[in-house]
Design a protein around this motif. Sequence first.
Motif, PDB file in Angstrom:
ATOM      1  N   GLY A 242       0.780  -1.226   0.000  1.00  0.00           N
ATOM      2  CA  GLY A 242       0.000   0.000   0.000  1.00  0.00           C
ATOM      3  C   GLY A 242       0.810   1.274   0.000  1.00  0.00           C
ATOM      4  O   GLY A 242       0.279   2.345   0.338  1.00  0.00           O
ATOM      5  N   ARG A 243       2.067   1.213  -0.419  1.00  0.00           N
ATOM      6  CA  ARG A 243       2.938   2.392  -0.392  1.00  0.00           C
ATOM      7  C   ARG A 243       3.070   2.971  -1.798  1.00  0.00           C
ATOM      8  O   ARG A 243       3.463   2.271  -2.740  1.00  0.00           O
ATOM      9  CB  ARG A 243       4.305   2.020   0.171  1.00  0.00           C
ATOM     10  CG  ARG A 243       4.215   1.498   1.596  1.00  0.00           C
ATOM     11  CD  ARG A 243       5.450   0.750   2.035  1.00  0.00           C
ATOM     12  NE  ARG A 243       5.185   0.035   3.289  1.00  0.00           N
ATOM     13  CZ  ARG A 243       6.004  -0.875   3.811  1.00  0.00           C
ATOM     14  NH1 ARG A 243       7.126  -1.216   3.180  1.00  0.00           N
ATOM     15  NH2 ARG A 243       5.679  -1.462   4.943  1.00  0.00           N
ATOM     16  N   TRP A 280       0.751  -2.094   6.623  1.00  0.00           N
ATOM     17  CA  TRP A 280       0.100  -1.527   5.446  1.00  0.00           C
ATOM     18  C   TRP A 280       0.271  -0.008   5.449  1.00  0.00           C
ATOM     19  O   TRP A 280       0.031   0.648   6.455  1.00  0.00           O
ATOM     20  CB  TRP A 280      -1.379  -1.881   5.420  1.00  0.00           C
ATOM     21  CG  TRP A 280      -2.080  -1.374   4.178  1.00  0.00           C
ATOM     22  CD1 TRP A 280      -2.844  -0.258   4.061  1.00  0.00           C
ATOM     23  CD2 TRP A 280      -2.042  -1.972   2.881  1.00  0.00           C
ATOM     24  NE1 TRP A 280      -3.305  -0.121   2.776  1.00  0.00           N
ATOM     25  CE2 TRP A 280      -2.817  -1.157   2.024  1.00  0.00           C
ATOM     26  CE3 TRP A 280      -1.426  -3.101   2.357  1.00  0.00           C
ATOM     27  CZ2 TRP A 280      -2.990  -1.451   0.676  1.00  0.00           C
ATOM     28  CZ3 TRP A 280      -1.606  -3.396   1.013  1.00  0.00           C
ATOM     29  CH2 TRP A 280      -2.381  -2.578   0.191  1.00  0.00           C
ATOM     30  N   GLY A 281       0.694   0.551   4.317  1.00  0.00           N
ATOM     31  CA  GLY A 281       0.872   1.990   4.215  1.00  0.00           C
ATOM     32  C   GLY A 281       2.243   2.432   4.678  1.00  0.00           C
ATOM     33  O   GLY A 281       3.090   1.627   5.091  1.00  0.00           O
ATOM     34  N   ASP A 282       2.482   3.721   4.631  1.00  0.00           N
ATOM     35  CA  ASP A 282       3.789   4.299   4.963  1.00  0.00           C
ATOM     36  C   ASP A 282       4.119   4.014   6.426  1.00  0.00           C
ATOM     37  O   ASP A 282       3.410   4.477   7.332  1.00  0.00           O
ATOM     38  CB  ASP A 282       3.754   5.808   4.712  1.00  0.00           C
ATOM     39  CG  ASP A 282       5.144   6.421   4.704  1.00  0.00           C
ATOM     40  OD1 ASP A 282       5.985   6.019   5.532  1.00  0.00           O
ATOM     41  OD2 ASP A 282       5.388   7.319   3.868  1.00  0.00           O
ATOM     42  N   PRO A 283       5.196   3.264   6.700  1.00  0.00           N
ATOM     43  CA  PRO A 283       5.517   2.892   8.090  1.00  0.00           C
ATOM     44  C   PRO A 283       5.972   4.060   8.942  1.00  0.00           C
ATOM     45  O   PRO A 283       6.034   3.942  10.175  1.00  0.00           O
ATOM     46  CB  PRO A 283       6.638   1.845   7.914  1.00  0.00           C
ATOM     47  CG  PRO A 283       7.282   2.197   6.612  1.00  0.00           C
ATOM     48  CD  PRO A 283       6.175   2.708   5.738  1.00  0.00           C
ATOM     49  N   ARG A 284       6.290   5.191   8.311  1.00  0.00           N
ATOM     50  CA  ARG A 284       6.737   6.368   9.080  1.00  0.00           C
ATOM     51  C   ARG A 284       5.569   7.101   9.721  1.00  0.00           C
ATOM     52  O   ARG A 284       5.772   7.982  10.572  1.00  0.00           O
ATOM     53  CB  ARG A 284       7.485   7.334   8.169  1.00  0.00           C
ATOM     54  CG  ARG A 284       8.723   6.753   7.485  1.00  0.00           C
ATOM     55  CD  ARG A 284       9.209   7.685   6.412  1.00  0.00           C
ATOM     56  NE  ARG A 284       8.186   7.885   5.371  1.00  0.00           N
ATOM     57  CZ  ARG A 284       8.297   8.760   4.381  1.00  0.00           C
ATOM     58  NH1 ARG A 284       9.377   9.521   4.293  1.00  0.00           N
ATOM     59  NH2 ARG A 284       7.328   8.866   3.488  1.00  0.00           N
ATOM     60  N   THR A 286       1.586   7.282  11.593  1.00  0.00           N
ATOM     61  CA  THR A 286       0.596   6.570  12.391  1.00  0.00           C
ATOM     62  C   THR A 286      -0.629   6.286  11.524  1.00  0.00           C
ATOM     63  O   THR A 286      -0.788   6.844  10.434  1.00  0.00           O
ATOM     64  CB  THR A 286       0.170   7.406  13.600  1.00  0.00           C
ATOM     65  OG1 THR A 286      -0.547   8.565  13.137  1.00  0.00           O
ATOM     66  CG2 THR A 286       1.373   7.839  14.430  1.00  0.00           C
ATOM     67  N   ALA A 287      -1.516   5.440  12.027  1.00  0.00           N
ATOM     68  CA  ALA A 287      -2.735   5.136  11.274  1.00  0.00           C
ATOM     69  C   ALA A 287      -3.559   6.397  11.037  1.00  0.00           C
ATOM     70  O   ALA A 287      -4.101   6.612   9.947  1.00  0.00           O
ATOM     71  CB  ALA A 287      -3.561   4.093  12.020  1.00  0.00           C
ATOM     72  N   ALA A 288      -3.654   7.261  12.042  1.00  0.00           N
ATOM     73  CA  ALA A 288      -4.421   8.508  11.888  1.00  0.00           C
ATOM     74  C   ALA A 288      -3.771   9.425  10.865  1.00  0.00           C
ATOM     75  O   ALA A 288      -4.462  10.085  10.070  1.00  0.00           O
ATOM     76  CB  ALA A 288      -4.543   9.217  13.232  1.00  0.00           C
ATOM     77  N   GLU A 289      -2.459   9.479  10.855  1.00  0.00           N
ATOM     78  CA  GLU A 289      -1.752  10.323   9.877  1.00  0.00           C
ATOM     79  C   GLU A 289      -1.946   9.797   8.466  1.00  0.00           C
ATOM     80  O   GLU A 289      -2.102  10.567   7.520  1.00  0.00           O
ATOM     81  CB  GLU A 289      -0.267  10.395  10.235  1.00  0.00           C
ATOM     82  CG  GLU A 289       0.017  11.231  11.484  1.00  0.00           C
ATOM     83  CD  GLU A 289       1.433  11.072  11.994  1.00  0.00           C
ATOM     84  OE1 GLU A 289       1.823  11.841  12.894  1.00  0.00           O
ATOM     85  OE2 GLU A 289       2.160  10.170  11.509  1.00  0.00           O
ATOM     86  N   ARG A 290      -1.950   8.475   8.299  1.00  0.00           N
ATOM     87  CA  ARG A 290      -2.163   7.907   6.969  1.00  0.00           C
ATOM     88  C   ARG A 290      -3.574   8.176   6.476  1.00  0.00           C
ATOM     89  O   ARG A 290      -3.796   8.407   5.287  1.00  0.00           O
ATOM     90  CB  ARG A 290      -1.890   6.390   6.987  1.00  0.00           C
ATOM     91  CG  ARG A 290      -0.451   6.023   7.254  1.00  0.00           C
ATOM     92  CD  ARG A 290      -0.143   4.585   6.876  1.00  0.00           C
ATOM     93  NE  ARG A 290      -0.886   3.611   7.647  1.00  0.00           N
ATOM     94  CZ  ARG A 290      -0.495   3.113   8.820  1.00  0.00           C
ATOM     95  NH1 ARG A 290       0.639   3.525   9.355  1.00  0.00           N
ATOM     96  NH2 ARG A 290      -1.232   2.218   9.452  1.00  0.00           N
TER      97      ARG A 290
END
Length: 451
Positions: A242-243, A280-284, A286-290
Amino acid sequence: MIAKAQAQVDSGAFFAELATLVRYPTVSDAPEGRVAIKAYLDDVLTPRLEALGCAVETHPNPDPAGGPFLVGTRVEAPGLPTLLCYGHADVVGEAGRWSEGRDPWTLTADGDRWYGRGTADNKGQHLVNLTALRLLLAETGSLGFNLKFLFETGEEIGSPGLTEFAETHRDLLRADVLIASDGPRLDAATPTLFLGARGSVRIALDVDLRPDAYHSGNWGGILRNPATTLAAAVASLVDGHGRIQVPELLPPELPDTVRAALDGVIVANTPGDPLPDEGWGDPRLTAAERLYGWNTLEVLSLGAADVDRPVNAIPGRARAVLQLRYVVGTDVGGTAEAIRQHLAAQGLSMVGVTVDGNFRASRTPVDDPWAGWAKSTLDKIAEKPVALLPNFGGGLPNHVFTDVLGLATLWLPHSYPGCLQHAPDEHLLASVAREGLVLATALFHALRERR
């Protein structure tokens, strides 16, 4: 006033009124829905706005694809602040069967859930605000501010004509702040204030190589496979975790004010929500930031030939539809060209790229004085912490109010992520409607004291 707001729900009065609103099948993408929309404007909204002391006008849409606009205006005094409210009268078309034989146009209750098309999106939400204004007026004899209420009738089909209408009618819609309700709160239990919306770009990838399919045993290895090519194209844009792989599809930064606002915010916190997937998504981030502060590229559909009944043949074409959800700061004007250049560099120039934009990303700055005022007001009345989100994850025509009309935008949603708003069994939670009515009434009451 708090007790009176709660009594509107507890007594059944709000349910009965919402049942009337749900009864109108105001589907904006169907001819019969246009008839229902006109009746909804004339029979439902106009009398309620007039009861608030508004002069009401219906305006034609400059875009033939869209329906009319309804504007109610109440001017108490030239020196008072002016509030602009917004709602949309249309709903999505029917999608599938509702459980237990429910009729989408009949409001039914099952515990805390009130089922019916439009209960969450958007009839229940704008009824909360109309009711809160009505309670304020009955309690004090005046609003203490000037009111303008704009209803559109095509939000579910992308708000055609709304931008042009606002540009042409700037004076009619001139105000100091927008307070409106749409979209979901952070979760069912958390009162939420959000300041804007992510934008949306739909991207179609087409690999159309030949009109016929050819036997894989006779032609495999010498004919390019459109499905294999398409899979490679998608993976080059967004990887298997997902990146996003194309820098032009990302925002330049995550502002410190946005990061601070999202610090500690927990997403998917309602019982029954799916758990966010690890890795899933950018590991840098948080879920809220993504979800609220960054861009995502999602595959909405992907296919070649008959995926349920495959035959031993190389298909002639394959297609995928992706969606870029993007935040303020992302330059999406060159999205199609950026993707074409990226695919060409991968040796995939045979992939056709078509881009179609929808709502644009926009937000009121987190440190705007109006945002601070609203948050402090809600914190005083709510019995739990109030979440302040820079924007919510979906799309709304917020840019019309920020970019065209130059307003601070405060969205106080009265729904939650699991409301099934575009699916069978759309519902409003009675507990959220009750709490939302208290919060909306308090916010409007505080506005009369703000000078």
